[in-house]
Scaffold this motif. Structure first.
Motif, PDB file in Angstrom:
ATOM      1  N   LEU A 139      46.664  33.619  30.675  1.00 49.46           N
ATOM      2  CA  LEU A 139      46.304  34.845  29.949  1.00 49.46           C
ATOM      3  C   LEU A 139      44.952  35.359  30.437  1.00 49.46           C
ATOM      4  O   LEU A 139      44.770  36.558  30.657  1.00 49.46           O
ATOM      5  N   GLY A 140      44.010  34.435  30.605  1.00 50.64           N
ATOM      6  CA  GLY A 140      42.693  34.815  31.117  1.00 50.64           C
ATOM      7  C   GLY A 140      42.772  35.393  32.514  1.00 50.64           C
ATOM      8  O   GLY A 140      42.175  36.431  32.815  1.00 50.64           O
ATOM      9  N   ILE A 141      43.532  34.736  33.371  1.00 49.76           N
ATOM     10  CA  ILE A 141      43.691  35.214  34.744  1.00 49.76           C
ATOM     11  C   ILE A 141      44.383  36.579  34.757  1.00 49.76           C
ATOM     12  O   ILE A 141      43.970  37.496  35.476  1.00 49.76           O
ATOM     13  N   GLY A 142      45.418  36.731  33.937  1.00 57.44           N
ATOM     14  CA  GLY A 142      46.123  38.011  33.859  1.00 57.44           C
ATOM     15  C   GLY A 142      45.213  39.146  33.417  1.00 57.44           C
ATOM     16  O   GLY A 142      45.281  40.255  33.954  1.00 57.44           O
ATOM     17  N   GLY A 143      44.361  38.871  32.447  1.00 53.74           N
ATOM     18  CA  GLY A 143      43.407  39.889  31.993  1.00 53.74           C
ATOM     19  C   GLY A 143      42.445  40.298  33.095  1.00 53.74           C
ATOM     20  O   GLY A 143      42.148  41.483  33.274  1.00 53.74           O
ATOM     21  N   LEU A 144      41.969  39.322  33.860  1.00 55.89           N
ATOM     22  CA  LEU A 144      41.064  39.632  34.979  1.00 55.89           C
ATOM     23  C   LEU A 144      41.773  40.431  36.074  1.00 55.89           C
ATOM     24  O   LEU A 144      41.205  41.373  36.634  1.00 55.89           O
ATOM     25  N   VAL A 145      43.006  40.064  36.367  1.00 56.94           N
ATOM     26  CA  VAL A 145      43.764  40.790  37.393  1.00 56.94           C
ATOM     27  C   VAL A 145      44.026  42.222  36.939  1.00 56.94           C
ATOM     28  O   VAL A 145      43.886  43.172  37.731  1.00 56.94           O
ATOM     29  N   LEU A 146      44.362  42.406  35.679  1.00 55.32           N
ATOM     30  CA  LEU A 146      44.626  43.746  35.152  1.00 55.32           C
ATOM     31  C   LEU A 146      43.389  44.638  35.258  1.00 55.32           C
ATOM     32  O   LEU A 146      43.479  45.784  35.721  1.00 55.32           O
ATOM     33  N   ILE A 147      42.233  44.125  34.879  1.00 53.15           N
ATOM     34  CA  ILE A 147      41.015  44.938  34.966  1.00 53.15           C
ATOM     35  C   ILE A 147      40.621  45.163  36.429  1.00 53.15           C
ATOM     36  O   ILE A 147      40.075  46.214  36.782  1.00 53.15           O
ATOM     37  N   THR A 148      40.932  44.209  37.305  1.00 53.12           N
ATOM     38  CA  THR A 148      40.647  44.389  38.728  1.00 53.12           C
ATOM     39  C   THR A 148      41.473  45.534  39.306  1.00 53.12           C
ATOM     40  O   THR A 148      40.947  46.388  40.025  1.00 53.12           O
ATOM     41  N   VAL A 149      42.757  45.562  38.981  1.00 55.47           N
ATOM     42  CA  VAL A 149      43.629  46.640  39.470  1.00 55.47           C
ATOM     43  C   VAL A 149      43.150  47.986  38.934  1.00 55.47           C
ATOM     44  O   VAL A 149      43.058  48.970  39.683  1.00 55.47           O
ATOM     45  N   ALA A 150      42.815  48.040  37.657  1.00 58.44           N
ATOM     46  CA  ALA A 150      42.336  49.296  37.075  1.00 58.44           C
ATOM     47  C   ALA A 150      41.042  49.748  37.747  1.00 58.44           C
ATOM     48  O   ALA A 150      40.887  50.934  38.074  1.00 58.44           O
ATOM     49  N   THR A 151      40.130  48.833  37.983  1.00 60.07           N
ATOM     50  CA  THR A 151      38.854  49.194  38.618  1.00 60.07           C
ATOM     51  C   THR A 151      39.081  49.664  40.049  1.00 60.07           C
ATOM     52  O   THR A 151      38.422  50.594  40.511  1.00 60.07           O
ATOM     53  N   ALA A 152      40.021  49.050  40.755  1.00 60.18           N
ATOM     54  CA  ALA A 152      40.316  49.460  42.129  1.00 60.18           C
ATOM     55  C   ALA A 152      40.950  50.854  42.183  1.00 60.18           C
ATOM     56  O   ALA A 152      40.783  51.577  43.175  1.00 60.18           O
ATOM     57  N   LEU A 153      41.656  51.246  41.118  1.00 54.40           N
ATOM     58  CA  LEU A 153      42.275  52.575  41.084  1.00 54.40           C
ATOM     59  C   LEU A 153      41.281  53.686  40.743  1.00 54.40           C
ATOM     60  O   LEU A 153      41.510  54.845  41.072  1.00 54.40           O
ATOM     61  N   LEU A 154      40.194  53.359  40.094  1.00 55.37           N
ATOM     62  CA  LEU A 154      39.254  54.384  39.627  1.00 55.37           C
ATOM     63  C   LEU A 154      38.709  55.305  40.721  1.00 55.37           C
ATOM     64  O   LEU A 154      38.556  56.510  40.461  1.00 55.37           O
ATOM     65  N   GLY A 213      32.475  56.842  44.498  1.00 56.08           N
ATOM     66  CA  GLY A 213      33.580  56.101  45.089  1.00 56.08           C
ATOM     67  C   GLY A 213      33.189  54.712  45.555  1.00 56.08           C
ATOM     68  O   GLY A 213      33.861  53.721  45.244  1.00 56.08           O
ATOM     69  N   TRP A 214      32.099  54.609  46.304  1.00 58.96           N
ATOM     70  CA  TRP A 214      31.666  53.306  46.828  1.00 58.96           C
ATOM     71  C   TRP A 214      31.146  52.404  45.713  1.00 58.96           C
ATOM     72  O   TRP A 214      31.317  51.182  45.776  1.00 58.96           O
ATOM     73  N   THR A 215      30.523  52.993  44.698  1.00 59.17           N
ATOM     74  CA  THR A 215      30.060  52.183  43.577  1.00 59.17           C
ATOM     75  C   THR A 215      31.250  51.589  42.823  1.00 59.17           C
ATOM     76  O   THR A 215      31.254  50.402  42.479  1.00 59.17           O
ATOM     77  N   LEU A 216      32.271  52.400  42.586  1.00 55.69           N
ATOM     78  CA  LEU A 216      33.477  51.898  41.923  1.00 55.69           C
ATOM     79  C   LEU A 216      34.192  50.867  42.787  1.00 55.69           C
ATOM     80  O   LEU A 216      34.711  49.869  42.281  1.00 55.69           O
ATOM     81  N   LEU A 217      34.215  51.087  44.085  1.00 55.06           N
ATOM     82  CA  LEU A 217      34.820  50.106  44.985  1.00 55.06           C
ATOM     83  C   LEU A 217      34.040  48.790  44.959  1.00 55.06           C
ATOM     84  O   LEU A 217      34.633  47.712  44.948  1.00 55.06           O
ATOM     85  N   GLY A 218      32.723  48.885  44.906  1.00 54.20           N
ATOM     86  CA  GLY A 218      31.896  47.673  44.773  1.00 54.20           C
ATOM     87  C   GLY A 218      32.192  46.939  43.478  1.00 54.20           C
ATOM     88  O   GLY A 218      32.264  45.702  43.450  1.00 54.20           O
ATOM     89  N   SER A 219      32.391  47.688  42.405  1.00 51.54           N
ATOM     90  CA  SER A 219      32.753  47.079  41.120  1.00 51.54           C
ATOM     91  C   SER A 219      34.109  46.392  41.211  1.00 51.54           C
ATOM     92  O   SER A 219      34.309  45.310  40.657  1.00 51.54           O
ATOM     93  N   ALA A 220      35.040  47.017  41.919  1.00 49.72           N
ATOM     94  CA  ALA A 220      36.362  46.412  42.102  1.00 49.72           C
ATOM     95  C   ALA A 220      36.252  45.107  42.891  1.00 49.72           C
ATOM     96  O   ALA A 220      36.949  44.133  42.589  1.00 49.72           O
ATOM     97  N   VAL A 221      35.370  45.076  43.874  1.00 48.06           N
ATOM     98  CA  VAL A 221      35.176  43.846  44.655  1.00 48.06           C
ATOM     99  C   VAL A 221      34.618  42.732  43.760  1.00 48.06           C
ATOM    100  O   VAL A 221      35.039  41.570  43.858  1.00 48.06           O
TER     101      VAL A 221
END
Length: 146
Positions: A9-24, A96-104
């Motif tokens: 559940l913890g891993i799934g939550g992190l993956v979900l927020i990672t995908v959302a951050t990468a889409l921003l 864009g690059w700041t959001l990409l950095g956040s996704a990383v």
């Protein structure tokens, strides 16, 4: 929580927020950003309940105050880093690059979580007590061997 392993559940939550951050970086309008972030944070309550619930079960009663304080220091100590990163990032490299950095950064957290066997092994709620006791016995044996 009763049916899904807490670690996943913890891993799934992190993956979900990672995908959302990468889409921003691809989304311009405020409604699009709101929808992506709303979907991204949907795993947050389950992540929080699973990992903090296990934390409370696994921590010996006489150490709950100390352990909670340590957890709070780490969690709250990281809070000022997000606006600091965003402020410098937006000023220096743009949205864009700041959001990409956040996704990383969120991707690094998700990968670390996926690669951590002790996190992946945390069972569903019914198995927390037995799992915590097994880890406590293993830690006690390891300390006795040194």
């Amino acid at each position: 929580m009763p049916r899904v392993r807490a670690g996943w559940l913890g891993i799934g939550g992190l993956v979900l927020i990672t995908v959302a951050t990468a889409l921003l970086p691809l989304i311009e309008g405020p409604w699009g950003v709101a929808v992506v972030m709303a979907v991204g944070i949907m795993g947050g309550p389950a992540l929080n309940a699973a990992l903090l619930g296990y934390f409370m079960v696994a921590t010996p009663s006489h150490l709950i105050g100390r352990a909670t304080s340590a957890l709070s220091v780490f969690a709250m100590g990281a809070m000022p880093l997000a606006p600091l990163f965003a402020g410098f990032g937006l000023n220096l490299v743009g949205r864009g690059w700041t959001l990409l950095g956040s996704a990383v950064i969120t991707l690094a957290a998700a990968v670390l979580a996926i690669l951590t066997p002790s996190l992946r092994s945390i069972p569903a709620e019914a198995g927390w007590v037995a799992h915590a006791k097994a880890h406590e016995r293993a830690a006690t044996r390891a300390m006795a061997d040194t």
